[in-house]
Scaffold this active site. Structure first.
Site, PDB file in Angstrom:
ATOM      1  CG  ASP A 105      98.295 -52.803 -26.392  1.00 49.63           C
ATOM      2  OD1 ASP A 105      98.551 -53.467 -27.416  1.00 49.63           O
ATOM      3  OD2 ASP A 105      98.351 -51.560 -26.353  1.00 49.63           O
ATOM      4  CG  HIS A 112     105.744 -47.971 -30.636  1.00 49.50           C
ATOM      5  ND1 HIS A 112     105.187 -46.732 -30.860  1.00 49.50           N
ATOM      6  CD2 HIS A 112     105.253 -48.395 -29.442  1.00 49.50           C
ATOM      7  CE1 HIS A 112     104.387 -46.420 -29.845  1.00 49.50           C
ATOM      8  NE2 HIS A 112     104.402 -47.411 -28.977  1.00 49.50           N
ATOM      9  CD  GLU A 178      99.899 -46.860 -28.504  1.00 49.78           C
ATOM     10  OE1 GLU A 178      99.531 -48.001 -28.120  1.00 49.78           O
ATOM     11  OE2 GLU A 178     100.800 -46.209 -27.952  1.00 49.78           O
ATOM     12  CD  GLU A 180      98.337 -51.486 -30.297  1.00 52.81           C
ATOM     13  OE1 GLU A 180      98.128 -52.637 -29.844  1.00 52.81           O
ATOM     14  OE2 GLU A 180      98.571 -50.497 -29.584  1.00 52.81           O
ATOM     15  CG  ASP A 212      96.092 -48.799 -27.225  1.00 49.07           C
ATOM     16  OD1 ASP A 212      95.173 -48.446 -26.468  1.00 49.07           O
ATOM     17  OD2 ASP A 212      97.265 -48.992 -26.845  1.00 49.07           O
ATOM     18  NE  ARG A 216     100.677 -41.566 -27.404  1.00 47.62           N
ATOM     19  CZ  ARG A 216     100.819 -42.885 -27.463  1.00 47.62           C
ATOM     20  NH1 ARG A 216     101.039 -43.579 -26.362  1.00 47.62           N
ATOM     21  NH2 ARG A 216     100.735 -43.503 -28.610  1.00 47.62           N
ATOM     22  CD  GLN A 219     101.023 -43.782 -22.567  1.00 50.52           C
ATOM     23  OE1 GLN A 219     100.538 -43.187 -23.530  1.00 50.52           O
ATOM     24  NE2 GLN A 219     101.812 -44.826 -22.718  1.00 50.52           N
ATOM     25  CE  LYS A 232      98.679 -46.813 -24.140  1.00 48.08           C
ATOM     26  NZ  LYS A 232      98.995 -46.858 -25.563  1.00 48.08           N
ATOM     27  CB  THR A 236      90.689 -50.557 -27.157  1.00 46.87           C
ATOM     28  OG1 THR A 236      91.396 -50.121 -25.986  1.00 46.87           O
ATOM     29  CG2 THR A 236      91.671 -51.223 -28.111  1.00 46.87           C
ATOM     30  CD  GLU A 337     106.453 -44.513 -32.817  1.00 44.12           C
ATOM     31  OE1 GLU A 337     105.387 -45.123 -32.662  1.00 44.12           O
ATOM     32  OE2 GLU A 337     107.453 -44.998 -33.384  1.00 44.12           O
TER      33      GLU A 337
HETATM   34 MN    MN Z   1      99.023 -49.934 -27.580  1.00 48.25          MN
END
Ligand code: MN
Length: 393
Positions: A105, A112, A178, A180, A212, A216, A219, A232, A236, A337
């Site tokens: 990834d 971002h 996420e 992506e 993804d 948080r 992480q 993570k 996925t 975000e």
């Molecule tokens: Mn990611």
């Protein structure tokens, strides 16, 4: 039968994405999507390479073969097709389309990376000094890549809030997404060699949507100094339809200006920016529209960087772009975000939300300009959150 393709269908003849499907009568096999139908390629083309539960054997045959098959499919579905090789998409079960080799990834959106830098490291420069010199990435967990529609069990783990003195174990309290794109390597490269940016279009087979999922709180506590790990690797999700890279020629645009100029191995004669519009939907409400054209690093640069040290690449390798975020608030591809670290809740239906609650469902979809003026579709990647299972303490 004649396959009817309605005017404006995102799955017309200029798209023709591949996937793996099963029916009540037959096990997982390769199909191609046309309008709201799936064509069984093993039966239609009489080729055993498609009678397999992944695209890998076909992808390994290489670029010239992909081109030939695409030509044959176009010819086939433009005429009369035997009814027994065609299924309504609503009648089939989609499966993971590829046997995932290695999974990487990246972190290719400047918007971002800057936003996360401000949130995770408020007292330093938002971008690390290396960020504009190389596409930053990490190796993820290939074995937990799942197909759209797979339920996601809320992960448990260690987390420590800023105001706590010691970590505790328990369920994730800041579960995020996420949005992506993922790039699927069709033909690999041997150990000790590297792939140039110019080889990208012959080596990468196609593109999928990626969610993804990100814990948080787990992480934030684990990621220094070696990067994301359990925050993570629990899941996925990818979309079931692999859009061939050749179908994206009309979506090709320059990347944003790259300053400083990258080192020679990262330069591109004609950059592989892509004009793809994503939509993130949370419990049925569109909450964000991430624009892929804003991505700083191109997928050709990502592949060149991933192999420049001589690392081998293999058929089925999947590398994702990193969260796609644009400059505007409603273009951010992650909830951390969108809600600024959970401090600015957003309205989802009748409720205010920051991170995901049990039972929430997220759908990421995308379209891009197609050859001839219409738009082609990626379909969607969908996932619903299930409560954490009882974990050992
Ligand atoms: Mn990611």
């Amino acid at each position: 039968m004649k396959i009817e393709i309605p005017e404006g269908s995102p799955f017309g003849l200029v798209n023709l994405p591949y996937g793996v499907f099963s029916t009540r009568e037959s096990g997982p096999r390769v199909g191609v999507r046309v309008a709201d139908f799936v064509v069984d390629l093993a039966m239609a083309l009489g080729d055993e390479v498609f009678a397999r539960p992944s695209l890998n054997a076909f992808m390994a045959q290489g670029f010239d073969r992909w081109k030939e098959v695409r030509g044959r499919i176009t010819e086939l579905v433009s005429g009369e097709v035997p009814g027994e090789v065609v299924h309504a998409v609503a009648d089939v079960t989609p499966h993971l389309p590829i046997e995932v080799g290695d999974y990487v990834d990246f972190y290719a959106s400047e918007h971002h990376a800057s936003n996360l830098g401000r949130l995770f490291r408020p007292d330093s420069e938002p971008l690390m000094p290396n960020w504009k010199h190389l596409p930053v990435g990490y190796h993820g967990r290939a074995g937990t890549v799942v197909v759209s529609g797979t339920d996601i069990v809320r992960p448990c783990g260690q987390r420590k809030a800023a105001d706590e003195t010691a970590p505790t174990f328990g369920e994730c309290r800041r579960l995020d997404i996420e949005a992506e794109l993922g790039f699927v390597v069709g033909t690999g490269s041997p150990l000790g060699s590297s792939v140039s940016t110019a080889e990208f279009a012959r080596r990468v087979f196609g593109v999928v949507l990626v969610n993804d999922w990100s814990a948080r709180d787990i992480q934030a506590w684990e990621y220094v100094p070696l990067g994301p790990f359990l925050g993570k690797s629990f899941a996925t999700s990818i979309s079931p339809w692999v859009v061939p890279l050749v179908a994206l020629e009309a979506a090709r645009v320059p990347t944003p200006p790259q300053d400083p100029e990258p080192l020679p191995y990262l330069r591109e004669a004609e950059p592989w920016g892509l004009d793809i519009d994503l939509t993130v939907s949370w419990n049925g409400q569109d909450v964000s529209h991430p624009p892929y054209r804003e991505m700083y690093w191109s997928p050709a640069q990502m592949l060149a960087h991933m192999t420049v040290n001589g690392a081998a690449s293999r058929t089925g390798d999947l590398y994702a772009s990193g969260t796609i975020s644009g400059p505007e608030k409603d273009q951010r591809g992650a909830f951390i975000e969108l809600t600024w670290g959970g401090k600015e809740p957003i309205q989802v239906g009748d409720e205010e939300r920051t991170f995901l609650l049990d039972g929430d469902e997220v759908v990421i979809s995308a379209t891009a300009p197609g050859a001839g003026g219409g738009r082609i579709g990626f379909g969607e990647v969908r996932g619903r959150i299930l409560p954490a299972t009882e974990a050992k303490r």
